[in-house]
Write a protein that holds these residues in place. Structure first.
Motif, PDB file in Angstrom:
ATOM      1  N   THR A 108      28.519   2.624  43.540  1.00 27.11           N
ATOM      2  CA  THR A 108      27.101   2.337  43.748  1.00 27.11           C
ATOM      3  C   THR A 108      26.464   1.941  42.428  1.00 27.11           C
ATOM      4  N   VAL A 109      25.841   0.785  42.401  1.00 25.28           N
ATOM      5  CA  VAL A 109      25.205   0.326  41.174  1.00 25.28           C
ATOM      6  C   VAL A 109      23.803   0.928  41.063  1.00 25.28           C
ATOM      7  N   GLY A 110      23.397   1.226  39.840  1.00 25.06           N
ATOM      8  CA  GLY A 110      22.058   1.751  39.580  1.00 25.06           C
ATOM      9  C   GLY A 110      21.561   1.244  38.248  1.00 25.06           C
ATOM     10  N   VAL A 111      20.441   1.793  37.813  1.00 21.78           N
ATOM     11  CA  VAL A 111      19.817   1.319  36.580  1.00 21.78           C
ATOM     12  C   VAL A 111      19.126   2.486  35.899  1.00 21.78           C
ATOM     13  N   CYS A 112      18.839   2.321  34.619  1.00 18.07           N
ATOM     14  CA  CYS A 112      18.082   3.334  33.883  1.00 18.07           C
ATOM     15  C   CYS A 112      17.202   2.634  32.850  1.00 18.07           C
ATOM     16  N   PRO A 113      16.285   3.361  32.217  1.00 14.34           N
ATOM     17  CA  PRO A 113      15.334   2.717  31.297  1.00 14.34           C
ATOM     18  C   PRO A 113      15.964   2.006  30.110  1.00 14.34           C
ATOM     19  N   ASP A 114      17.176   2.385  29.714  1.00 21.39           N
ATOM     20  CA  ASP A 114      17.832   1.686  28.606  1.00 21.39           C
ATOM     21  C   ASP A 114      17.934   0.191  28.883  1.00 21.39           C
ATOM     22  N   GLN A 115      18.109  -0.181  30.142  1.00 20.74           N
ATOM     23  CA  GLN A 115      18.195  -1.593  30.520  1.00 20.74           C
ATOM     24  C   GLN A 115      16.853  -2.300  30.311  1.00 20.74           C
TER      25      GLN A 115
ATOM     26  N   LEU B  16      18.355   5.177  40.568  1.00 21.64           N
ATOM     27  CA  LEU B  16      17.799   5.310  39.224  1.00 21.64           C
ATOM     28  C   LEU B  16      18.295   6.559  38.508  1.00 21.64           C
ATOM     29  N   GLU B  17      18.636   6.385  37.239  1.00 17.56           N
ATOM     30  CA  GLU B  17      18.760   7.484  36.279  1.00 17.56           C
ATOM     31  C   GLU B  17      17.498   7.437  35.432  1.00 17.56           C
ATOM     32  N   THR B  18      16.834   8.563  35.251  1.00 15.30           N
ATOM     33  CA  THR B  18      15.494   8.529  34.664  1.00 15.30           C
ATOM     34  C   THR B  18      15.439   8.314  33.164  1.00 15.30           C
ATOM     35  N   GLY B  19      16.547   8.505  32.455  1.00 14.45           N
ATOM     36  CA  GLY B  19      16.536   8.256  31.019  1.00 14.45           C
ATOM     37  C   GLY B  19      15.797   9.328  30.248  1.00 14.45           C
ATOM     38  N   PRO B  20      15.191   8.977  29.106  1.00 16.60           N
ATOM     39  CA  PRO B  20      14.554   9.987  28.240  1.00 16.60           C
ATOM     40  C   PRO B  20      13.555  10.835  29.021  1.00 16.60           C
ATOM     41  N   PHE B  21      13.756  12.144  29.017  1.00 18.10           N
ATOM     42  CA  PHE B  21      12.900  13.026  29.812  1.00 18.10           C
ATOM     43  C   PHE B  21      11.474  12.983  29.281  1.00 18.10           C
ATOM     44  N   GLY B  22      10.555  12.599  30.162  1.00 20.06           N
ATOM     45  CA  GLY B  22       9.164  12.435  29.774  1.00 20.06           C
ATOM     46  C   GLY B  22       8.711  10.987  29.805  1.00 20.06           C
ATOM     47  N   TYR B  23       9.652  10.062  29.882  1.00 20.63           N
ATOM     48  CA  TYR B  23       9.258   8.652  30.022  1.00 20.63           C
ATOM     49  C   TYR B  23       8.675   8.433  31.415  1.00 20.63           C
ATOM     50  N   PHE B  24       9.410   8.839  32.440  1.00 20.18           N
ATOM     51  CA  PHE B  24       8.876   8.863  33.794  1.00 20.18           C
ATOM     52  C   PHE B  24       8.181  10.208  34.041  1.00 20.18           C
TER      53      PHE B  24
ATOM     54  N   ASP C 131      40.205  12.562  37.122  1.00 23.64           N
ATOM     55  CA  ASP C 131      39.477  13.682  37.718  1.00 23.64           C
ATOM     56  C   ASP C 131      38.238  14.073  36.933  1.00 23.64           C
ATOM     57  N   ARG C 132      38.176  13.691  35.660  1.00 20.09           N
ATOM     58  CA  ARG C 132      37.018  14.071  34.837  1.00 20.09           C
ATOM     59  C   ARG C 132      35.898  13.032  34.902  1.00 20.09           C
ATOM     60  N   ILE C 133      36.252  11.777  35.140  1.00 23.34           N
ATOM     61  CA  ILE C 133      35.222  10.738  35.203  1.00 23.34           C
ATOM     62  C   ILE C 133      34.462  10.873  36.511  1.00 23.34           C
ATOM     63  N   SER C 134      33.207  11.249  36.400  1.00 28.99           N
ATOM     64  CA  SER C 134      32.409  11.472  37.603  1.00 28.99           C
ATOM     65  C   SER C 134      31.112  10.673  37.603  1.00 28.99           C
ATOM     66  N   TYR C 135      30.920   9.849  36.566  1.00 30.38           N
ATOM     67  CA  TYR C 135      29.670   9.105  36.433  1.00 30.38           C
ATOM     68  C   TYR C 135      29.947   7.991  35.428  1.00 30.38           C
ATOM     69  N   VAL C 136      29.248   6.855  35.568  1.00 30.63           N
ATOM     70  CA  VAL C 136      29.556   5.693  34.736  1.00 30.63           C
ATOM     71  C   VAL C 136      28.275   5.015  34.251  1.00 30.63           C
ATOM     72  N   HIS C 137      28.289   4.594  32.993  1.00 20.69           N
ATOM     73  CA  HIS C 137      27.305   3.657  32.462  1.00 20.69           C
ATOM     74  C   HIS C 137      28.006   2.332  32.216  1.00 20.69           C
TER      75      HIS C 137
ATOM     76  N   ASP D 232      21.614  -1.663  25.368  1.00 17.62           N
ATOM     77  CA  ASP D 232      20.794  -1.168  24.261  1.00 17.62           C
ATOM     78  C   ASP D 232      20.041  -2.327  23.626  1.00 17.62           C
ATOM     79  N   MET D 233      18.708  -2.272  23.699  1.00 17.09           N
ATOM     80  CA  MET D 233      17.911  -3.366  23.147  1.00 17.09           C
ATOM     81  C   MET D 233      16.554  -2.870  22.642  1.00 17.09           C
ATOM     82  N   TYR D 234      16.519  -1.628  22.161  1.00 15.33           N
ATOM     83  CA  TYR D 234      15.265  -1.109  21.608  1.00 15.33           C
ATOM     84  C   TYR D 234      15.076  -1.643  20.193  1.00 15.33           C
ATOM     85  N   PRO D 235      13.894  -2.183  19.885  1.00 11.97           N
ATOM     86  CA  PRO D 235      12.836  -2.596  20.813  1.00 11.97           C
ATOM     87  C   PRO D 235      13.121  -4.009  21.306  1.00 11.97           C
TER      88      PRO D 235
END
Length: 315
Positions: free
Chosen positions: A22-29, A58-66, A222-228, A287-290
Motif C-alpha cells: 500500500t502506497v502512502g505519503v508523509c510530510p517529508d515529501q 498518511l504517516e504524520t511525520g514530525p509530531f506537532g506539524y499536524f 521477518d523484521r521489515i514491517s514498514y517501508v519508506h 528530503d527537500m527541506y527547505p
C-alpha cells in the motif's frame, strides 16, 4: 491490534503480486522536517495537496506539524478521505538522562495515534550532527555502556508502544546517525528483540549508508514491517562521504531525488517487497527541506504515477 492494508484504500494495487503493498505519503515529501518552521508549507495546504495527488494513507511525520488532538486529526483526515497509519518521533536512546523525555514524547505520539487507528510508530534516530549547522553533537559510533543502553531502551520503548498503545515500533536508518551503515543495521537487529523492535526500510537512507536494499529485504524478511520509498543521487552521496558533508548539507546539494532518478532501482525493490508476500505500507519520501512551495505537488504526482506503473499503488 494492527490491521492490514485494505482493498478499500485507493492506493492498493489489485494485481495479485502487489496487492499487499500500500502506497502512502508523509510530510517529508512536502519538504517538512520540523513541527514548526517558517520555511515549511502550512499543514492544511500540505494535506490538501496530498489528497489532490491521489494519496489516501498518511504517516504524520514530525509530531506537532499536524494537529495532535486526535478528534481534530481524525476530522481533518476524514474530510479528505485519508487515514493515518503511523506516527513519527525522534528520541535519544543511548543516554540515561534523556530517557524520561524520550518516553514522554513517544507516549504523547502513542496516545494520539492509537486514538486515530494508526498501526505503527517510526523511531527516527537523532543525528550526531546538528541539522542546521552540521556541527558534531555526539560520537559517530556507540560503544560500551552507550551501546548497551541503546539496545535496552529500544526494546523498552518498543514494548511500551506495543503493550500500552497497540503500535508496532520500527527503527529507521538515517544518515549521520547510529543506524546508518549495513554494519550498524546488522549489529542492531542481532541485538534487539523482534517482538518489540521492527525495521523501517528507508530505501534512500540505505543507499546513503552504502547498503543494498534487496539484500536487506532478503536478509530480514521477518523484521521489515514498514517501508519508506526514497531515492538518492549516488554521485552526490559519494561526494558527501568523501568530503565529510553533514546529511543536511548533502540534502541541500540535492542528494535526495525523485525516482526513477537515483538509486535504488525502484522496480527491483518493489518486486522484492512484493515477494515478501505480506502487508506493507510503503510511504513516499523525498528530503527537500527547505523547498519552493510550488514544487511538492507536481513532483509527488509524478512520483506516485511512476511507482504505480511498477506495482506500488494505482494510477
Amino acid at each position: 491490534m494492527t490491521t492490514s492494508p485494505s482493498a478499500t484504500d485507493k492506493s492498493v494495487n489489485p494485481d495479485p503480486r502487489y496487492r499487499k503493498l500500500t502506497v502512502g505519503v508523509c510530510p517529508d515529501q512536502w519538504g517538512v522536517w520540523f513541527p514548526d518552521d517558517p520555511k515549511q508549507i502550512p499543514w492544511q495546504t500540505a494535506l490538501d495537496e496530498m489528497a489532490e495527488a491521489g494519496f489516501s494513507v498518511l504517516e504524520t511525520g514530525p509530531f506537532g506539524y499536524f494537529p495532535t488532538d486526535p478528534k481534530q486529526l481524525r476530522a481533518e483526515m476524514d474530510a479528505r478521505g485519508m487515514r493515518v497509519v503511523a506516527g513519527t518521533g525522534w528520541g535519544i536512546l543511548h543516554k540515561q538522562d534523556a530517557w524520561a523525555d524520550t518516553e514522554r514524547t513517544f507516549r504523547a505520539i502513542g496516545e494520539t495515534h492509537a486514538a486515530v487507528g494508526a498501526e505503527y510508530v517510526v523511531h527516527l534516530p537523532p543525528m550526531f550532527r546538528d541539522e542546521h549547522t552540521g556541527e558534531f553533537t555526539d560520537e559517530r559510533t556507540l560503544t560500551g555502556a552507550a551501546w548497551d543502553l541503546y539496545i535496552a531502551n529500544a526494546n523498552r520503548l518498543g514494548r511500551i508502544m506495543k503493550e500500552d498503545y497497540g503500535l508496532q515500533m520500527v527503527l529507521h536508518p538515517h544518515g549521520d546517525s547510529h543506524i546508518e551503515t549495513r554494519e550498524d543495521i546488522d549489529r542492531i537487529f542481532r541485538a534487539t528483540d523482534p517482538a518489540y523492535v521492527g525495521f523501517c526500510l528507508d530505501t534512500g537512507h540505505i543507499v546513503y549508508g552504502g547498503g543494498d536494499n534487496v539484500d536487506l529485504i532478503r536478509t530480514y524478511p521477518d523484521r521489515i514491517s514498514y517501508v519508506h520509498i526514497k531515492a538518492m543521487d549516488p554521485a552526490i552521496v559519494r561526494a558527501a562521504h568523501e568530503e565529510d558533508w553533514s546529511f543536511g548539507e548533502a540534502v541541500g546539494k540535492k542528494a535526495s531525488v525523485a525516482p526513477p532518478a537515483g538509486e535504488p532501482d525502484m522496480p527491483t525493490v518493489i518486486g522484492a517487497l512484493a515477494d515478501l508476500d505480506k502487508p506493507l505500507y510503503c510511504i513516499c519520501e523525498e528530503d527537500m527541506y527547505p523547498c519552493d512551495p510550488s514544487y511538492p505537488l507536481p513532483n509527488a504526482i509524478r512520483t506516485r504515477e511512476f511507482l504505480a506503473q511498477h506495482g506500488l499503488g494505482q494510477l
